[in-house]
Design a protein around this motif. Structure first.
Motif, PDB file in Angstrom:
ATOM      1  N   LYS A   1       0.810  -1.215   0.000  1.00  0.00           N
ATOM      2  CA  LYS A   1       0.000   0.000   0.000  1.00  0.00           C
ATOM      3  C   LYS A   1       0.843   1.264   0.000  1.00  0.00           C
ATOM      4  O   LYS A   1       0.656   2.148  -0.863  1.00  0.00           O
ATOM      5  N   ARG A   2       1.767   1.395   0.943  1.00  0.00           N
ATOM      6  CA  ARG A   2       2.541   2.633   1.023  1.00  0.00           C
ATOM      7  C   ARG A   2       3.416   2.860  -0.210  1.00  0.00           C
ATOM      8  O   ARG A   2       3.419   3.961  -0.773  1.00  0.00           O
ATOM      9  N   PRO A   3       4.173   1.835  -0.688  1.00  0.00           N
ATOM     10  CA  PRO A   3       4.952   2.059  -1.916  1.00  0.00           C
ATOM     11  C   PRO A   3       4.078   2.376  -3.122  1.00  0.00           C
ATOM     12  O   PRO A   3       4.463   3.168  -3.986  1.00  0.00           O
ATOM     13  N   ALA A   4       2.895   1.751  -3.212  1.00  0.00           N
ATOM     14  CA  ALA A   4       2.001   2.015  -4.342  1.00  0.00           C
ATOM     15  C   ALA A   4       1.507   3.455  -4.320  1.00  0.00           C
ATOM     16  O   ALA A   4       1.441   4.117  -5.364  1.00  0.00           O
ATOM     17  N   ILE A   5       1.155   3.966  -3.138  1.00  0.00           N
ATOM     18  CA  ILE A   5       0.705   5.357  -3.037  1.00  0.00           C
ATOM     19  C   ILE A   5       1.837   6.308  -3.408  1.00  0.00           C
ATOM     20  O   ILE A   5       1.620   7.319  -4.107  1.00  0.00           O
ATOM     21  N   LEU A   6       3.051   6.003  -2.963  1.00  0.00           N
ATOM     22  CA  LEU A   6       4.195   6.840  -3.322  1.00  0.00           C
ATOM     23  C   LEU A   6       4.446   6.811  -4.832  1.00  0.00           C
ATOM     24  O   LEU A   6       4.782   7.841  -5.434  1.00  0.00           O
ATOM     25  N   LEU A   7       4.282   5.633  -5.451  1.00  0.00           N
ATOM     26  CA  LEU A   7       4.456   5.527  -6.903  1.00  0.00           C
ATOM     27  C   LEU A   7       3.383   6.319  -7.630  1.00  0.00           C
ATOM     28  O   LEU A   7       3.666   7.007  -8.632  1.00  0.00           O
ATOM     29  N   LEU A   8       2.144   6.253  -7.156  1.00  0.00           N
ATOM     30  CA  LEU A   8       1.067   7.048  -7.742  1.00  0.00           C
ATOM     31  C   LEU A   8       1.408   8.536  -7.697  1.00  0.00           C
ATOM     32  O   LEU A   8       1.261   9.249  -8.688  1.00  0.00           O
ATOM     33  N   ASP A   9       1.875   8.995  -6.544  1.00  0.00           N
ATOM     34  CA  ASP A   9       2.218  10.414  -6.399  1.00  0.00           C
ATOM     35  C   ASP A   9       3.410  10.794  -7.277  1.00  0.00           C
ATOM     36  O   ASP A   9       3.418  11.868  -7.910  1.00  0.00           O
ATOM     37  N   HIS A  10       4.409   9.926  -7.305  1.00  0.00           N
ATOM     38  CA  HIS A  10       5.624  10.206  -8.086  1.00  0.00           C
ATOM     39  C   HIS A  10       5.302  10.368  -9.567  1.00  0.00           C
ATOM     40  O   HIS A  10       5.718  11.349 -10.209  1.00  0.00           O
ATOM     41  N   LEU A  11       4.550   9.430 -10.114  1.00  0.00           N
ATOM     42  CA  LEU A  11       4.253   9.486 -11.546  1.00  0.00           C
ATOM     43  C   LEU A  11       3.191  10.526 -11.862  1.00  0.00           C
ATOM     44  O   LEU A  11       3.157  11.062 -12.976  1.00  0.00           O
ATOM     45  N   SER A  12       2.335  10.844 -10.905  1.00  0.00           N
ATOM     46  CA  SER A  12       1.373  11.930 -11.104  1.00  0.00           C
ATOM     47  C   SER A  12       2.105  13.247 -11.311  1.00  0.00           C
ATOM     48  O   SER A  12       1.734  14.058 -12.180  1.00  0.00           O
ATOM     49  N   ALA A  13       3.158  13.460 -10.521  1.00  0.00           N
ATOM     50  CA  ALA A  13       3.954  14.685 -10.684  1.00  0.00           C
ATOM     51  C   ALA A  13       4.651  14.700 -12.041  1.00  0.00           C
ATOM     52  O   ALA A  13       4.753  15.759 -12.683  1.00  0.00           O
ATOM     53  N   GLN A  14       5.118  13.537 -12.491  1.00  0.00           N
ATOM     54  CA  GLN A  14       5.752  13.457 -13.805  1.00  0.00           C
ATOM     55  C   GLN A  14       4.750  13.786 -14.905  1.00  0.00           C
ATOM     56  O   GLN A  14       5.053  14.534 -15.836  1.00  0.00           O
ATOM     57  N   LEU A  15       3.552  13.214 -14.797  1.00  0.00           N
ATOM     58  CA  LEU A  15       2.525  13.446 -15.811  1.00  0.00           C
ATOM     59  C   LEU A  15       2.081  14.907 -15.840  1.00  0.00           C
ATOM     60  O   LEU A  15       1.787  15.448 -16.905  1.00  0.00           O
ATOM     61  N   ALA A  16       2.028  15.536 -14.678  1.00  0.00           N
ATOM     62  CA  ALA A  16       1.580  16.930 -14.608  1.00  0.00           C
ATOM     63  C   ALA A  16       2.496  17.856 -15.388  1.00  0.00           C
ATOM     64  O   ALA A  16       2.065  18.930 -15.827  1.00  0.00           O
ATOM     65  N   ARG A  17       3.741  17.443 -15.572  1.00  0.00           N
ATOM     66  CA  ARG A  17       4.678  18.263 -16.353  1.00  0.00           C
ATOM     67  C   ARG A  17       4.529  18.031 -17.856  1.00  0.00           C
ATOM     68  O   ARG A  17       5.124  18.750 -18.654  1.00  0.00           O
ATOM     69  N   LYS A  18       3.745  17.021 -18.239  1.00  0.00           N
ATOM     70  CA  LYS A  18       3.654  16.648 -19.648  1.00  0.00           C
ATOM     71  C   LYS A  18       2.286  16.888 -20.272  1.00  0.00           C
ATOM     72  O   LYS A  18       2.144  16.847 -21.499  1.00  0.00           O
ATOM     73  N   THR A  19       1.276  17.102 -19.440  1.00  0.00           N
ATOM     74  CA  THR A  19      -0.073  17.311 -19.969  1.00  0.00           C
ATOM     75  C   THR A  19      -0.791  18.353 -19.134  1.00  0.00           C
ATOM     76  O   THR A  19      -0.541  18.483 -17.934  1.00  0.00           O
ATOM     77  N   ALA A  20      -1.679  19.087 -19.783  1.00  0.00           N
ATOM     78  CA  ALA A  20      -2.492  20.085 -19.076  1.00  0.00           C
ATOM     79  C   ALA A  20      -3.776  19.478 -18.528  1.00  0.00           C
ATOM     80  O   ALA A  20      -4.536  20.153 -17.833  1.00  0.00           O
ATOM     81  N   LEU A  21      -4.033  18.213 -18.809  1.00  0.00           N
ATOM     82  CA  LEU A  21      -5.249  17.558 -18.344  1.00  0.00           C
ATOM     83  C   LEU A  21      -5.181  17.321 -16.834  1.00  0.00           C
ATOM     84  O   LEU A  21      -4.101  17.074 -16.286  1.00  0.00           O
TER      85      LEU A  21
END
Length: 213
Positions: free
Chosen positions: A40-60
């Motif tokens: 659970k904890r690593p998965a939530i951290l991975l979700l947050d990590h890649l969400s930040a990456q995606l936010a730099r690549k799309t305006a959606l």
């Protein structure tokens, strides 16, 4: 090169395999600290990590979700209480990017799992349109070369009022549009890098779906 999420896949597969052998509330309660710490904890951290990456690549807009381990057994003959997979979602506008770990697979994907009534109408109108339909097909073509596959269409026949011999009949027969790729074992030690690369490949398709739907 190291990855702070390197242990997630082997730890999750090990836990989920053990869970599948004794899928009871008593077993899960006894091992809940292990689930929380290694899944659970690593998965939530991975979700947050890649969400930040995606936010730099799309305006959606981006929302994340870790699917709960408890199964809804109210209307199922299978009364085992827990799923034996770990599924994550990055909701990107009206489409999504997915990652799943189970004893029998490690898989990433993207698209729309199930179109609602209004989305389905807009999808069919777009696929019947020569410019939009051909453009979407052309945009998705490179995904096959990158190892992604798509499930068969859900409908056996082209829905009315579109002709049965429409040049994009396979797209008109769809009620979902998702592409999937299994993550080979050599990518497991670097899951965040592999997902980042895979999501980069899927993002143009996801953004186009948002325009079409």
């Amino acid at each position: 090169m190291t990855d702070s999420f390197a242990a997630l896949i082997p730890d999750a597969r090990c836990f989920l395999n053990d869970l599948s052998q004794t899928n009871t509330r008593a077993w899960f309660t006894t091992h809940k600290a292990r689930y929380d710490g290694t899944l659970k904890r690593p998965a939530i951290l991975l979700l947050d990590h890649l969400s930040a990456q995606l936010a730099r690549k799309t305006a959606l807009p981006i929302r994340t979700k870790l699917f709960r381990p408890h199964r809804d057994v109210r209307f199922s003959k299978d009364k085992t209480p827990y799923t034996t997979h770990l599924h994550m979602l990055w909701q990107v506008g009206s489409a999504g990017l997915f990652f799943g770990i189970a004893p029998e697979y490690v898989r990433l994907g993207g698209g729309v799992m199930a179109m609602d009534k209004d989305q389905l109408t807009r999808w069919r109108d777009a696929m019947a349109n020569d410019r939009k339909g051909a453009g979407f097909r052309q945009l998705c073509a490179p995904l096959a070369d990158q190892g992604f596959s798509v499930d068969h269409p859900e409908l056996k026949r082209v829905p009315a009022p579109f002709p049965k011999d429409h040049p994009r009949e396979n797209l008109l027969r769809r009620k979902s549009m998702t592409f999937w790729r299994d993550m080979p074992a050599q990518e497991w030690p670097l899951p965040s890098a592999a997902l980042d690369r895979g999501f980069d490949q899927l993002l143009p398709m996801v953004e186009r779906l948002n325009l079409l739907l």
